[in-house]
Design an enzyme around this catalytic site. Structure first.
Site, PDB file in Angstrom:
ATOM      1  N   GLY A  94       0.814  -1.217   0.000  1.00  0.00           N
ATOM      2  CA  GLY A  94       0.000   0.000   0.000  1.00  0.00           C
ATOM      3  C   GLY A  94       0.843   1.259   0.000  1.00  0.00           C
ATOM      4  O   GLY A  94       0.343   2.361  -0.208  1.00  0.00           O
ATOM      5  N   LYS A 104       9.960   2.020   0.181  1.00  0.00           N
ATOM      6  CA  LYS A 104       8.903   2.034   1.188  1.00  0.00           C
ATOM      7  C   LYS A 104       8.583   3.499   1.512  1.00  0.00           C
ATOM      8  O   LYS A 104       9.496   4.265   1.829  1.00  0.00           O
ATOM      9  CB  LYS A 104       9.415   1.304   2.440  1.00  0.00           C
ATOM     10  CG  LYS A 104       8.363   0.970   3.464  1.00  0.00           C
ATOM     11  CD  LYS A 104       8.918  -0.085   4.418  1.00  0.00           C
ATOM     12  CE  LYS A 104       8.026  -0.297   5.627  1.00  0.00           C
ATOM     13  NZ  LYS A 104       8.574  -1.303   6.538  1.00  0.00           N
ATOM     14  N   ASP A 123      -2.124   6.928   3.096  1.00  0.00           N
ATOM     15  CA  ASP A 123      -1.587   7.975   2.215  1.00  0.00           C
ATOM     16  C   ASP A 123      -0.370   7.496   1.422  1.00  0.00           C
ATOM     17  O   ASP A 123       0.196   8.241   0.620  1.00  0.00           O
ATOM     18  CB  ASP A 123      -1.221   9.226   3.022  1.00  0.00           C
ATOM     19  CG  ASP A 123      -0.172   8.958   4.098  1.00  0.00           C
ATOM     20  OD1 ASP A 123       0.316   7.796   4.208  1.00  0.00           O
ATOM     21  OD2 ASP A 123       0.164   9.889   4.844  1.00  0.00           O
ATOM     22  N   ASP A 167       1.738 -11.593   6.677  1.00  0.00           N
ATOM     23  CA  ASP A 167       2.240 -10.730   5.596  1.00  0.00           C
ATOM     24  C   ASP A 167       3.614 -10.162   5.940  1.00  0.00           C
ATOM     25  O   ASP A 167       4.258  -9.545   5.091  1.00  0.00           O
ATOM     26  CB  ASP A 167       1.251  -9.595   5.292  1.00  0.00           C
ATOM     27  CG  ASP A 167       0.842  -8.824   6.526  1.00  0.00           C
ATOM     28  OD1 ASP A 167       0.356  -9.455   7.478  1.00  0.00           O
ATOM     29  OD2 ASP A 167       1.033  -7.596   6.562  1.00  0.00           O
TER      30      ASP A 167
HETATM   31  P1  AMP Z   1       2.703  -3.099   7.828  1.00  0.00           P
HETATM   32  O1  AMP Z   1       2.079  -2.823   9.137  1.00  0.00           O
HETATM   33  O2  AMP Z   1       3.765  -2.119   7.441  1.00  0.00           O
HETATM   34  O3  AMP Z   1       3.141  -4.509   7.655  1.00  0.00           O
HETATM   35  O4  AMP Z   1       1.550  -2.842   6.746  1.00  0.00           O
HETATM   36  C1  AMP Z   1       0.347  -3.574   6.684  1.00  0.00           C
HETATM   37  C2  AMP Z   1      -0.419  -3.154   5.464  1.00  0.00           C
HETATM   38  O5  AMP Z   1      -0.802  -1.785   5.541  1.00  0.00           O
HETATM   39  C3  AMP Z   1       0.338  -3.284   4.159  1.00  0.00           C
HETATM   40  O6  AMP Z   1      -0.567  -3.656   3.163  1.00  0.00           O
HETATM   41  C4  AMP Z   1       0.842  -1.869   3.939  1.00  0.00           C
HETATM   42  O7  AMP Z   1       1.136  -1.618   2.590  1.00  0.00           O
HETATM   43  C5  AMP Z   1      -0.309  -1.044   4.441  1.00  0.00           C
HETATM   44  N1  AMP Z   1       0.097   0.298   4.882  1.00  0.00           N
HETATM   45  C6  AMP Z   1       0.826   0.622   5.969  1.00  0.00           C
HETATM   46  N2  AMP Z   1       0.998   1.953   6.056  1.00  0.00           N
HETATM   47  C7  AMP Z   1       0.401   2.507   4.981  1.00  0.00           C
HETATM   48  C8  AMP Z   1       0.226   3.844   4.481  1.00  0.00           C
HETATM   49  N3  AMP Z   1       0.734   4.904   5.106  1.00  0.00           N
HETATM   50  N4  AMP Z   1      -0.471   4.009   3.328  1.00  0.00           N
HETATM   51  C9  AMP Z   1      -0.989   2.948   2.691  1.00  0.00           C
HETATM   52  N5  AMP Z   1      -0.884   1.685   3.095  1.00  0.00           N
HETATM   53  C10 AMP Z   1      -0.194   1.445   4.224  1.00  0.00           C
HETATM   54 MG    MG Z   2       4.063  -5.485   6.326  1.00  0.00          MG
END
Ligand code: AMP
Ligand code: MG
Length: 485
Positions: free
Chosen positions: A96, A112, A124, A251
């Site tokens: 995302g 990232k 965002d 994930d």
């Molecule tokens: P994470 O907690 O980093 O493993 O992210 C979990 C999910 O949330 C993944 O699909 C990320 O791509 C999405 N995600 C985390 N932060 C953001 C952000 N600021 N904008 C969009 N998607 C996000």
């Molecule tokens: Mg992740």
């Protein structure tokens, strides 16, 4: 730019992932940022993966690594994946706020914080400077501790604000990894019934990261076996340095066996087996001592996803998968015991060592001994033949004397070398990490560079920087880490 050409010829990037079936990714077109600025560039890592320092410091790299432009000849893509987040299945997560920029010599370059993608949902797509610097520090520290991990090539400031609890500075991290295929990538395909794509993905991963892979139908169960073995060793290595991942969602578990997704992770100071730091882990699901059980839980989800590839008949497939999964704990325990035995100075494992390790950890938990300094001081005690140094790590003199007696008796086969390479002097202590991030946010990078320097050689002594090895004073203690997105 150190007198170098502005735009030296770029390294040769490829994109093998984008040749896989299309359901695995979406094209990504990050939005340009106006004033990118290089904050950290990792020359050592660049050299390791075949990127010249000259290119890394070029204007072209600056724009590529902040998401402003694609690399020559390779498409930028956001990868699809699903995932169990804190036990709840989300069938479509995906990158995302990240894109796969390209691959070089078998390593993925992944941005990232580079903006919204087709998978962004409400987010965002951005990342804060603090969170990206934090990932840089933690991942590079892990690499220096010889723990398999994704690494950090660059942090580029976007010059843009990122609205979080308050306005924060934005940045993009370039993550380098053997793979970005996660347990959740297979779950994504399983949920959509895409067996042929799943097969192609396993083959891609085998070709890239599993050089000994066999051919034929047996390769799928072999793949599961290897993933299980790599995760078991990885988790054991984490635990031997007091590392808590914090968000072991499916994930965030990479199948090639590297630590991935540094969110609210942390290294423990005072030993507490049930320790968590993450502000979002309310139930202690991902506590230090739960990590093996959770890893097995995640691997079971992987096995479920892969079932149709193991055998055409479901019960036969389940029997095969179960036979592999049941080996996880044995693998883990063997690796953990070997790691802890090395920390204690034992040249090899002997009968009764598991009990002695358990007793040691129990003593440490009782007295809330600092995990890292207990073992680094133990190494000193052996070198100087001075057991007095470690008495204060115990609750009382009696506990210390008893433990020391058993330890000394067992030390007949000492390996000081093993001890030295198993017991770091420096870990990224939370209070030091926070201190470095706070300074970096007001443009003072000195504490960050000082911290990175000692963490790059964690087993050595660093004259003048000894204070970075010390546990926090009570008022310096960091109790929680935030997802810090
Ligand atoms: P994470 O907690 O980093 O493993 O992210 C979990 C999910 O949330 C993944 O699909 C990320 O791509 C999405 N995600 C985390 N932060 C953001 C952000 N600021 N904008 C969009 N998607 C996000
Ligand atoms: Mg992740």
């Amino acid at each position: 730019m150190r007198g170098m050409a502005e735009n030296p010829s770029p390294p040769f990037f490829v994109s093998t992932f984008s040749k896989l079936p299309e359901s695995l990714f979406r094209a990504a077109e990050p939005k340009r940022v106006a004033s990118p600025k290089a904050i950290l560039l990792n020359n050592v890592l660049a050299a390791k993966i075949g990127i010249s320092a000259q290119w890394l410091h070029s204007t072209e790299a600056l724009h590529a690594l902040v998401g402003n432009q694609a690399l020559p000849e390779v498409p930028r893509i956001a990868m699809a994946y699903a995932g169990h987040q804190f036990g709840n299945f989300v069938p479509s997560l995906g990158d995302g706020r990240a894109v796969l920029l390209g691959e070089i010599n078998g390593f993925d370059l992944h941005l990232k914080g580079s903006g919204r993608t087709a998978f962004s949902r409400g987010g965002d797509g951005r990342a804060t400077l603090s969170a990206m610097l934090r990932e840089y520090i933690m991942s590079e520290a892990m690499a220096a501790l010889d723990i398999p991990t994704t690494r950090s090539l660059a942090v580029i400031g976007t010059g843009e604000g990122v609205p979080r609890e308050r306005m924060e500075r934005g940045a993009v991290l370039t993550r380098v990894a053997k793979s970005h295929v996660r347990v959740g990538t297979f779950q994504y395909l399983a949920a959509r019934g895409e067996e042929a794509t799943m097969q192609a993905l396993v083959d891609h991963e085998l070709a890239k990261n599993f050089p000994d892979a066999p051919e034929g139908a047996g390769r799928f169960i072999w793949f599961l076996r290897q993933v299980i073995a790599r995760q078991a060793t990885l988790i054991a290595k984490w635990m031997c340095v007091g590392f808590i991942h914090g968000v072991m969602n499916t994930d965030n578990m990479q199948v090639a066996g590297e630590t991935i997704d540094y969110g609210p992770c942390a290294f423990m100071d005072a030993f507490d087996p049930q320790k968590t730091f993450s502000s979002i882990d309310h139930t202690g699901r991902y506590a230090w001592d739960k990590q093996p059980v959770i890893a097995l839980w995640n691997l079971t989800r992987l096995a479920e996803a892969l079932l149709p590839l193991f055998a055409s008949e479901t019960n036969a497939a389940i029997t095969l998968a179960e036979a592999e999964l049941k080996n996880f704990m044995l693998h883990f325990e063997t690796a953990f015991e070997a790691g802890m035995a090395a920390k204690l100075g034992f040249a090899e494992i002997r009968e009764g060592d598991a009990d002695f390790i358990a007793l040691t950890l129990q003593n440490m938990a009782n007295s809330k001994a600092d995990f890292t300094t207990f073992f680094s001081t133990l190494t000193e005690a052996v070198k100087l033949d001075n057991d007095k140094k470690i008495v204060h790590f115990f609750n009382n003199a009696n506990a210390a004397t008893q433990w020391l007696e058993s330890w000394r008796k067992r030390l007949s086969s000492l390996s000081l070398n093993r001890m030295k390479t198993a017991n770091p002097n420096f870990i990224p202590r939370n209070h030091r990490v926070e201190e470095a991030l706070a300074a970096a946010n007001i443009d003072d990078l000195k504490p960050l560079h000082r911290l990175l320097k000692v963490l790059s050689k964690p087993f050595e002594k660093h004259e003048g920087d000894e204070e970075l090895a010390l546990p926090p004073k009570p008022d310096e203690e960091v109790l929680q880490t935030f997802c810090g997105t």
